[in-house]
Enzyme design. Structure first.
Site, PDB file in Angstrom:
ATOM      1  N   LYS A 147      39.096  45.793  26.581  1.00 50.41           N
ATOM      2  CA  LYS A 147      39.819  46.434  27.680  1.00 50.41           C
ATOM      3  C   LYS A 147      41.317  46.308  27.437  1.00 50.41           C
ATOM      4  O   LYS A 147      41.798  45.308  26.871  1.00 50.41           O
ATOM      5  CB  LYS A 147      39.410  45.760  28.990  1.00 50.41           C
ATOM      6  CG  LYS A 147      39.965  46.392  30.255  1.00 50.41           C
ATOM      7  CD  LYS A 147      39.425  45.677  31.482  1.00 50.41           C
ATOM      8  CE  LYS A 147      39.939  46.264  32.780  1.00 50.41           C
ATOM      9  NZ  LYS A 147      39.331  45.611  33.962  1.00 50.41           N
ATOM     10  N   SER A 222      37.645  48.903  37.112  1.00 50.10           N
ATOM     11  CA  SER A 222      38.750  49.334  36.258  1.00 50.10           C
ATOM     12  C   SER A 222      38.421  49.309  34.759  1.00 50.10           C
ATOM     13  O   SER A 222      39.193  49.815  33.941  1.00 50.10           O
ATOM     14  CB  SER A 222      39.970  48.427  36.502  1.00 50.10           C
ATOM     15  OG  SER A 222      39.683  47.069  36.180  1.00 50.10           O
ATOM     16  N   SER A 246      35.064  45.397  38.745  1.00 52.79           N
ATOM     17  CA  SER A 246      35.627  46.144  37.626  1.00 52.79           C
ATOM     18  C   SER A 246      34.800  46.094  36.347  1.00 52.79           C
ATOM     19  O   SER A 246      35.048  46.883  35.430  1.00 52.79           O
ATOM     20  CB  SER A 246      37.050  45.659  37.325  1.00 52.79           C
ATOM     21  OG  SER A 246      37.926  46.045  38.351  1.00 52.79           O
TER      22      SER A 246
END
Length: 588
Positions: A147, A222, A246
């Site tokens: 990420k 996210s 997320s």
């Protein structure tokens, strides 16, 4: 008297000009204040294009070394089999990296999931080739995606914010160091939502990431870039973060598997965040993968003494293999609704079906009711998240373009507190939940009230623990936020919807339940219906052959009894295979 009249005429003429001048001056100053942050975005976009060209060039060089390479058999291997073949030298490091480089670029072209290419992966590959067999780690030669927020030396960790651009990390974060020490090869960074506080996946720098299962829908956030890349096969293992869903929401939306571990179980050092300093609602790191076995292997690699040495704030608690391999019957709590929001029909049905399957497999399945859900969500979770009235978040957005997925939230936070309270008073009689949301956005006000909030969180945790222990539960089964939303829809939702996928990350983040979801599972038959957001959903027939369900559970580990924390994760359960995979929650 004539002088007074003349003066009044002069004011009438000059006052509008003065006001226009003030407006122009204010707009000019605002533009120049914003320019430094916004001006970095085009440069960042250009850097990404250059990075992707370098990525393509490396793939071409590796392809030239093995011109007859067929990537399909490599890309179809599950993680455990891939590692076995790499350790046994049945596959070359170059062939595996080349296969995933090429596939990741194809996926990116379709869904826009990559933010950066990690050039150092080539150098790392050469270093791994020099290791003796006895020195190879548990993830030897495995290409891994990260990420955007994971620090990699020389690369930005942006959080989707212009302010964080052109500030490359001085060194690798702890998780990245441990993964490299275990032989993994980080090769790309993936897209996120702006500020990491939306369950869409969009930001003004890198744009919108789409859902590979349906390009009209979002991949979730996210960690949406990770979810999309994994779902389409462009990565075999990825690392995300989770505050309020997320990891779990992208896993649910994209049909992959993810684990949100307990707070402080894995290191958070070297992981960027839009807002740091929160102590009651914390962000945790965790992997995403195709299956539970891959998550278990990743946790075996991460839960090491090496991580503890790099970050002494992380307790050294190794993965408990004997628990993971156990087939003992479990006491499983479940609920179809938390009493605050209703799951989609497919989710409610999935919980019922899974509960029945678990019962048929010999486990005890026990109804569970979540205590004081509305209080926990608004007062504890949102209250903790907005304890400063959004000041820290708004500071990070100065001079930036606000993404549409965050516009409603940011607009509300920017209102004067007096206006928020007035609007909350009005909405109290129309829509009480909107009223509570506006109240929490005002912040706690004083240090004393912040400490009172911390105390309330601790008391709620003890209440939840007591209820858990009274039923002697091992895990908790619950529905997820699913099916995936259409692009742009998350921005339209009010805060209450988020609890469907995020409650495990709120005030009870260190102990409470999680969520689960069902992915496309059908082999013919079934009727097509429609969810509330317009999603077309196949209603399952009585064929269980390919029935897969994602379950997020919370474990009551033995170390919980020593006043530490439990594990929260998203579990892929194959109904036609063993149910002992539920033990992962205890082993981790």
């Amino acid at each position: 008297m004539p002088g007074v009249i003349w003066l009044s005429h002069l004011l009438v003429v000059l006052l509008p000009e003065a006001l226009l001048g003030a407006v122009w001056l204010g707009a000019t100053m605002l533009f120049w204040c914003q320019a430094p942050a916004r001006s970095r975005i085009p440069r960042a976009q250009k850097r990404r294009e250059e990075a992707l060209r370098r990525m393509a060039a490396l793939a071409e060089r590796l392809r030239q070394q093995e011109p007859e390479l067929d990537p399909k058999p490599i890309l179809e291997l599950p993680l455990e089999k891939l590692v076995q073949k790499l350790l046994a030298d049945e596959l070359s490091l170059e062939s595996v990296l080349c296969s995933y480089l090429e596939e990741a670029m194809k996926v990116h072209q379709e869904v826009n999931c990559l933010t950066d290419f990690l050039d150092e992966c080539e150098e790392q590959l050469q270093a791994l080739k020099k290791l003796k067999k006895s020195e190879r780690g548990l993830l030897y030669g495995v290409p891994i995606s990260l990420k955007d927020v994971y620090d990699c030396m020389g690369h930005d960790s942006t959080c989707g914010l212009a302010q964080f651009l052109e500030k490359p990390a001085a060194k690798d974060g702890v998780i990245v160091k441990v993964l490299k020490a275990q032989g993994a090869i980080p090769f790309v960074k993936t897209n996120i939502s702006q500020t990491l506080l939306s369950f869409d996946c969009s930001n003004p720098i890198y744009g919108q990431t789409l859902n590979p299962q349906n390009l009209k829908k979002t991949s979730g956030g996210s960690s949406g870039g990770e979810g999309a890349l994994l779902a389409k096969g462009g990565s075999i293992l990825g690392m995300g973060t989770d505050t309020g869903g997320s990891i779990r929401i992208p896993a649910s939306f994209c049909g992959v598997c993810g684990i949100r571990v307990t707070g402080y179980r894995l290191s958070n050092s070297g992981v960027a965040s839009a807002v740091k300093g929160r102590k009651t609602v914390i962000t945790v790191t965790g992997p995403l993968a195709w299956d539970v076995e891959s998550l278990a292997l990743c946790l075996r690699a991460l839960l090491s003494e090496h991580m503890h040495r790099l970050d002494p704030t992380v307790p050294f608690l190794p993965f408990r293999e004997e628990v993971y391999s156990s087939n003992r019957p479990l006491r499983i709590g479940y609920y179809e609704s938390d009493g605050f929001t209703q799951p989609s029909p497919s989710m409610a049905r999935a919980v019922k079906l899974t509960s029945r399957l678990l019962r048929d497999a010999g486990h005890q399945v026990i109804p569970f009711s979540v205590p004081r859900t509305e209080y926990a969500f608004f007062h504890l979770f949102l209250g903790s998240l907005s304890a400063d009235g959004g000041a820290s978040l708004l500071e990070k957005l100065k001079g930036d373009i606000v993404d549409p997925s965050m516009k409603n939230t940011v607009t509300s936070l920017r209102l004067p507190d007096s206006l928020k309270r007035f609007l909350a008073w009005i909405w109290k009689y129309i829509e009480p939940r909107v009223s509570q949301g506006l109240e929490t956005m005002c912040g706690v006000g004083t240090p004393k009230k912040l400490w009172e909030l911390h105390t309330a969180v601790e008391e709620y945790q003890q209440e939840f623990i007591a209820k858990w222990r009274s039923l002697d539960l091992d895990v908790l089964l619950s529905p997820a936020l699913d099916p995936a939303f259409f692009v742009g829809y998350p921005a339209k939702t009010q805060g209450g919807e988020r609890i469907c996928g995020a409650f495990g990350g709120c005030a009870v983040h260190r102990f409470a339940m999680g969520r689960g979801t069902v992915s496309p599972v059908h082999e013919g038959g079934g009727d097509l219906s429609q969810e509330q957001d317009g999603t077309q959903v196949i209603r399952h027939s009585s064929s269980w052959r390919s029935f897969y369900i994602l379950i997020q559970v919370c474990s009551q580990c033995s170390f919980l009894l020593m006043n530490t924390r439990s594990t929260l994760f998203l579990l892929l359960l194959e109904a036609h295979q063993k149910f002992s995979l539920l033990s992962l929650c205890v082993a981790a």
